[in-house]
Write an enzyme that holds these catalytic residues in place. Structure first.
Site, short mmCIF file in Angstrom:
data_model
loop_
_atom_site.label_atom_id
_atom_site.label_comp_id
_atom_site.label_asym_id
_atom_site.label_seq_id
_atom_site.Cartn_x
_atom_site.Cartn_y
_atom_site.Cartn_z
N LYS A 1 16.91 -3.36 -7.70
CA LYS A 1 18.23 -3.22 -7.07
C LYS A 1 19.31 -2.96 -8.13
O LYS A 1 20.26 -2.21 -7.89
CB LYS A 1 18.55 -4.46 -6.24
CG LYS A 1 17.67 -4.59 -4.99
CD LYS A 1 17.86 -3.41 -4.04
CE LYS A 1 17.17 -3.61 -2.72
NZ LYS A 1 17.35 -2.48 -1.78
N TYR B 1 12.05 -7.30 -7.83
CA TYR B 1 12.94 -6.80 -6.78
C TYR B 1 14.38 -6.69 -7.31
O TYR B 1 15.05 -5.67 -7.12
CB TYR B 1 12.86 -7.74 -5.58
CG TYR B 1 13.91 -7.51 -4.54
CD1 TYR B 1 13.81 -6.43 -3.66
CD2 TYR B 1 15.01 -8.36 -4.41
CE1 TYR B 1 14.77 -6.20 -2.69
CE2 TYR B 1 15.97 -8.15 -3.44
CZ TYR B 1 15.85 -7.07 -2.59
OH TYR B 1 16.81 -6.86 -1.64
N1 LIG Z 1 17.47 -9.46 4.40
C1 LIG Z 1 18.15 -9.89 3.34
O1 LIG Z 1 18.52 -11.07 3.25
C2 LIG Z 1 18.51 -8.94 2.22
C3 LIG Z 1 19.31 -9.40 1.17
C4 LIG Z 1 19.72 -8.52 0.16
C5 LIG Z 1 19.33 -7.20 0.21
N2 LIG Z 1 18.54 -6.76 1.24
C6 LIG Z 1 18.22 -5.34 1.27
O2 LIG Z 1 18.72 -4.79 2.47
C7 LIG Z 1 17.85 -3.76 2.95
C8 LIG Z 1 17.40 -4.05 4.37
O3 LIG Z 1 16.84 -5.34 4.43
P1 LIG Z 1 16.10 -5.84 5.78
O4 LIG Z 1 15.92 -7.29 5.66
O5 LIG Z 1 16.80 -5.23 6.95
O6 LIG Z 1 14.68 -5.16 5.53
P2 LIG Z 1 13.49 -4.83 6.54
O7 LIG Z 1 13.77 -5.33 7.93
O8 LIG Z 1 12.27 -5.35 5.87
O9 LIG Z 1 13.52 -3.24 6.59
C9 LIG Z 1 13.20 -2.48 5.48
C10 LIG Z 1 13.12 -1.01 5.87
O10 LIG Z 1 12.45 -0.36 4.78
C11 LIG Z 1 11.40 0.42 5.31
N3 LIG Z 1 10.32 0.54 4.33
C12 LIG Z 1 9.46 -0.41 3.88
N4 LIG Z 1 8.56 0.11 3.02
C13 LIG Z 1 8.86 1.43 2.92
C14 LIG Z 1 8.31 2.53 2.21
N5 LIG Z 1 7.22 2.39 1.45
N6 LIG Z 1 8.88 3.73 2.35
C15 LIG Z 1 9.94 3.91 3.15
N7 LIG Z 1 10.53 2.94 3.86
C16 LIG Z 1 9.99 1.71 3.74
C17 LIG Z 1 10.95 -0.34 6.56
O11 LIG Z 1 10.29 0.53 7.44
P3 LIG Z 1 8.77 0.35 7.94
O12 LIG Z 1 8.51 -1.09 8.17
O13 LIG Z 1 8.76 1.18 9.16
O14 LIG Z 1 8.00 0.93 6.82
C18 LIG Z 1 12.29 -0.77 7.13
O15 LIG Z 1 12.86 0.25 7.90
C19 LIG Z 1 16.72 -3.67 1.94
O16 LIG Z 1 17.04 -2.70 0.98
C20 LIG Z 1 16.73 -5.05 1.31
O17 LIG Z 1 16.17 -5.04 0.02
C21 LIG Z 1 18.12 -7.60 2.22
#
Ligand SMILES: NC(=O)c1ccc[n+]([C@@H]2O[C@H](COP(=O)([O-])OP(=O)(O)OC[C@H]3O[C@@H](n4cnc5c(N)ncnc54)[C@H](OP(=O)(O)O)[C@@H]3O)[C@@H](O)[C@H]2O)c1
Length: 247
Positions: free
Chosen positions: A148, A144
């Site tokens: 990124k 992952y």
């Molecule tokens: N949460 C954290 O602590 C954290 C920390 C650092 C970075 N991030 C980054 O921030 C972003 C958002 O995080 P989050 O926690 O809000 O994530 P999340 O709730 O898991 O949402 C991820 C999004 O990606 C979509 N997705 C998943 N698989 C996909 C695919 N194959 N094709 C297209 N879309 C896809 C999901 O849609 P569906 O479920 O509808 O497919 C959802 O809309 C991500 O890039 C994550 O890596 C998160």
């Protein structure tokens, strides 16, 4: 923020930070198209937020990625990318299939989706890519983290390439953010609790970030950061910048 007359595409807007950003965009009066990879989540988004145009886009599916730009109704003021997957796997257990799937969604899918969307972006527009807070090295998140880093490297080059079109490209780098998934696919309750406790312990502000704090940062980069391009904005409670207080 008044976003009337703005057309915005959110890739990965069905839940989590993307959904919070969709809600803030709608509140500001923007026209919003948002994607998820599954019918179920996109239907749910449409029901809960009827003013959004929901679209299914699985970034791992090259055919869907190629066809997608043709479905976007408007020329766009901004594209904001949250879509990604993360799996927690120790390095010795990572399979080639997992590696390829992570890169296919988080890097290749985003790369070619943006390539096909570029003609739809207005001069003066912006792209925001979600990376992750720099300088953290969480065991089991090797693949992952590599995706990124690749996305961030791509973003800075894209920023340079799009300067002549007056399109800004910036990265949003969250720390530990309290989303329904914590950004990780398929966590059990105990894994979720463990990851959550780690996040609170290592973050200098001693808490997780809220989704609305990310949404406001995303809109800042998309619309207000008019003299910034190629930067990575850490929204991480000080994780990448200051020492945690000694308890
Ligand atoms: N949460 C954290 O602590 C954290 C920390 C650092 C970075 N991030 C980054 O921030 C972003 C958002 O995080 P989050 O926690 O809000 O994530 P999340 O709730 O898991 O949402 C991820 C999004 O990606 C979509 N997705 C998943 N698989 C996909 C695919 N194959 N094709 C297209 N879309 C896809 C999901 O849609 P569906 O479920 O509808 O497919 C959802 O809309 C991500 O890039 C994550 O890596 C998160």
């Amino acid at each position: 923020m008044n976003l009337k007359d703005k057309a915005v595409l959110v890739l990965g807007g069905t839940h989590g930070m993307g959904r919070a950003t969709v809600d803030l965009l709608i509140e500001g009066g923007a026209r919003v198209t948002a994607t998820g990879s599954r019918d179920k989540t996109v239907d749910c988004l449409r029901q809960e937020q009827p003013r959004v145009t929901g679209a299914v886009l699985d970034l791992a599916d090259d055919g869907q990625v190629e066809a997608f730009a043709g479905q976007v109704p408007d020329t766009l003021d901004a594209v904001i990318v949250f879509a990604a997957i993360a799996e927690l796997t120790p390095l010795e257990a990572v399979s080639r299939a997992e590696f390829d799937r992570s890169f296919a969604i988080n890097v290749r899918g985003v790369f070619f989706a943006l390539q096909s969307l570029l003609p739809r972006l207005k001069a003066g527009g912006a792209i925001v890519l979600t990376t992750m807070t720099p300088s953290t090295a969480t065991p089991t998140m090797g693949v992952y983290s590599a995706t990124k880093a690749a996305l961030g490297a791509y973003g800075t080059v894209l920023a340079a390439e799009l300067l002549p079109r007056n399109i800004r490209v910036n990265m949003l780098a969250p720390g530990f953010i309290d989303t329904p998934t914590l950004g990780v696919a398929g966590l059990s309750e105990s894994q979720r609790a463990e990851l959550h406790a780690i996040g609170d312990a290592v973050t200098p502000m001693r808490r997780h970030g809220r989704m609305d704090e990310i949404a406001r940062a995303a809109l800042f980069l998309a619309f207000d950061a008019t003299f910034s391009t190629g930067i990575e904005l850490a929204v991480d409670g000080g994780l990448s910048t200051v020492d945690a207080p000694v308890d």
